[in-house]
Design an enzyme around this catalytic site. Structure first.
Site, short mmCIF file in Angstrom:
data_model
loop_
_atom_site.label_atom_id
_atom_site.label_comp_id
_atom_site.label_asym_id
_atom_site.label_seq_id
_atom_site.Cartn_x
_atom_site.Cartn_y
_atom_site.Cartn_z
N ASP A 222 20.33 -0.15 -5.90
CA ASP A 222 19.24 -0.95 -6.48
C ASP A 222 18.17 -0.05 -7.11
OD1 ASP A 222 20.69 -2.97 -5.32
OD2 ASP A 222 19.25 -3.42 -3.74
N ASP B 149 18.38 7.11 -14.11
CA ASP B 149 17.43 6.28 -13.38
C ASP B 149 16.38 7.15 -12.69
OD1 ASP B 149 16.28 3.98 -12.50
OD2 ASP B 149 17.80 3.49 -11.02
N ARG C 96 7.86 6.86 -16.72
CA ARG C 96 7.62 5.46 -16.33
C ARG C 96 6.43 4.83 -17.07
NH1 ARG C 96 8.28 4.61 -11.13
NH2 ARG C 96 7.28 2.58 -11.27
N ASP D 91 12.54 -3.68 -9.08
CA ASP D 91 13.61 -4.06 -8.15
C ASP D 91 13.48 -3.39 -6.78
OD1 ASP D 91 15.12 -5.78 -10.00
OD2 ASP D 91 15.38 -3.93 -11.14
N GLU E 263 0.80 -1.23 0.00
CA GLU E 263 0.00 0.00 0.00
C GLU E 263 0.83 1.27 0.00
OE1 GLU E 263 -2.35 -0.58 3.49
OE2 GLU E 263 -3.34 -2.37 2.68
#
Length: 356
Positions: free
Chosen positions: A333, A179, A186, A82, A56
């Site tokens: 990450d 990134d 996106r 990821d 959530e």
């Protein structure tokens, strides 16, 4: 074969019980739809008993994993990008029983825009590269086969004293900027990184900083998470570390697995538990066209064959980055962390992943 180098441990029991975390916001926001259309039936037909948890908010999974009774589950599976796996791994390592918890097998189903670990696990299995829903179905089959391998994890120390664990990458400079800045694209899914690369190339920056690393092959470290190789951040690196002479960089990228994204084979030699970090850095002076060629070659893992004089690659067991003054971005990450000095050390085979 590639799979031989991933140290297989065992198989999940039959039937097995998995806790499945789905992030409904990841990627194009289709993870839940893809679960309903593809994964639910696959798991049921394979006799995999699973409980679905829909996250959530940020760190929801991390909080749940810190408290969940792991004896009830044979594996934890993440269907997202990821970032959710990063949460789950850090949640496991924040538990009082972390030594046992970190041995919980983790599964990954691609549901985000990055999907780098899913692409890496798929690559190690030796089959041809696929993306999108084909990658999801392939990872679903690997999950149902249920073979478990070791996976390297990397500990990171920030200047604030915070310690994190990473399974994929540490990035600074061009890659980290792309990134983070590409988040606004996106909705394009995996293509967001391509768009972000082109935008960032138009205004290429130089990043000042100091980089040092412990080459692979230096004295063996102690097992387990105490960081035996790292001096305090306020002390100089030990004498067996290599000090990079350049201090003007375009990017620094430390990879623990093969793929940086579904279509970026950043470290083609990497394996799940090879025991080292694949360090890449690009020094200042590279042209925009040469940098673009590097990234285009990276789609097939051929960037090291371009013989670019500004690209350096080393296999290392620890490294330290000290960014210079000014603003910048560091990601772990794919997640933004505090900007400042950072040092990392690999812990060979500490984690467990379902590798098929």
């Amino acid at each position: 074969t590639k799979t031989d180098r991933c140290v297989l441990l065992n198989s999940l029991p039959h039937p097995c019980r998995i806790l499945l975390f789905v992030n409904p916001q990841s990627g194009k926001g289709q993870a839940l739809t893809l679960y309903n259309s593809h994964i639910q039936r696959m798991l049921n037909e394979a006799g995999v008993i699973h409980k679905l948890i829909i996250t959530e908010r940020q760190n929801h999974a991390r909080e749940l994993v810190k408290d969940v009774d792991l004896s009830q589950w044979d594996a934890l599976v993440i269907m997202s990008g990821d970032g959710l796996l990063h949460e789950v791994i850090n949640g496991l390592l924040e538990r009082p029983d972390w030594e046992e918890a970190v041995r919980t097998p983790l599964g990954i189903l691609p549901g985000g825009s990055g999907n780098a670990l899913a692409a890496s696990v798929h690559y190690y299995s030796g089959v041809s590269q696929v993306t999108g829903e084909e990658l999801l179905v392939s990872c679903g089959f690997l999950l149902c086969r249920g073979l478990v391998s070791h996976m390297d994890l990397v500990s990171l120390h920030l200047s604030s004293g915070q310690r994190l664990f990473s399974f994929l990458s540490l990035a600074w400079g061009f890659v980290a900027d792309v990134d983070v800045e590409s988040e606004k694209y996106r909705h394009a899914g995996a293509a967001r990184f391509t768009v972000g690369t082109l935008v960032r190339l138009a205004s290429l920056r130089i990043y000042k900083g100091k980089l040092a690393y412990l080459p692979n092959g230096a004295a063996a470290s102690l097992p387990g998470p105490p960081d035996a190789l790292l001096p305090p951040l306020d002390q100089p690196p030990p004498s067996d570390w290599v000090l990079v002479p350049e201090e003007d960089f375009v990017l620094m990228l430390a990879m623990h697995q093969s793929h940086l994204a579904e279509d970026l084979l950043a470290a083609p030699d990497a394996r799940l538990a090879d025991g080292f970090i694949h360090l890449f850095y690009v020094t200042a002076g590279i042209s925009r066209s040469a940098l673009l060629r590097l990234f285009l070659a990276m789609e097939k893992g051929a960037h090291l064959d371009t013989n670019c004089q500004h690209l350096v690659h080393a296999k290392v067991r620890a490294l330290r980055l000290e960014p210079g003054a000014g603003k910048g971005i560091i990601t772990v990450d794919g997640e933004v962390v505090e900007y400042g000095p950072i040092q990392v050390e690999v812990h060979a085979g500490l984690g467990r992943v379902i590798s098929g």
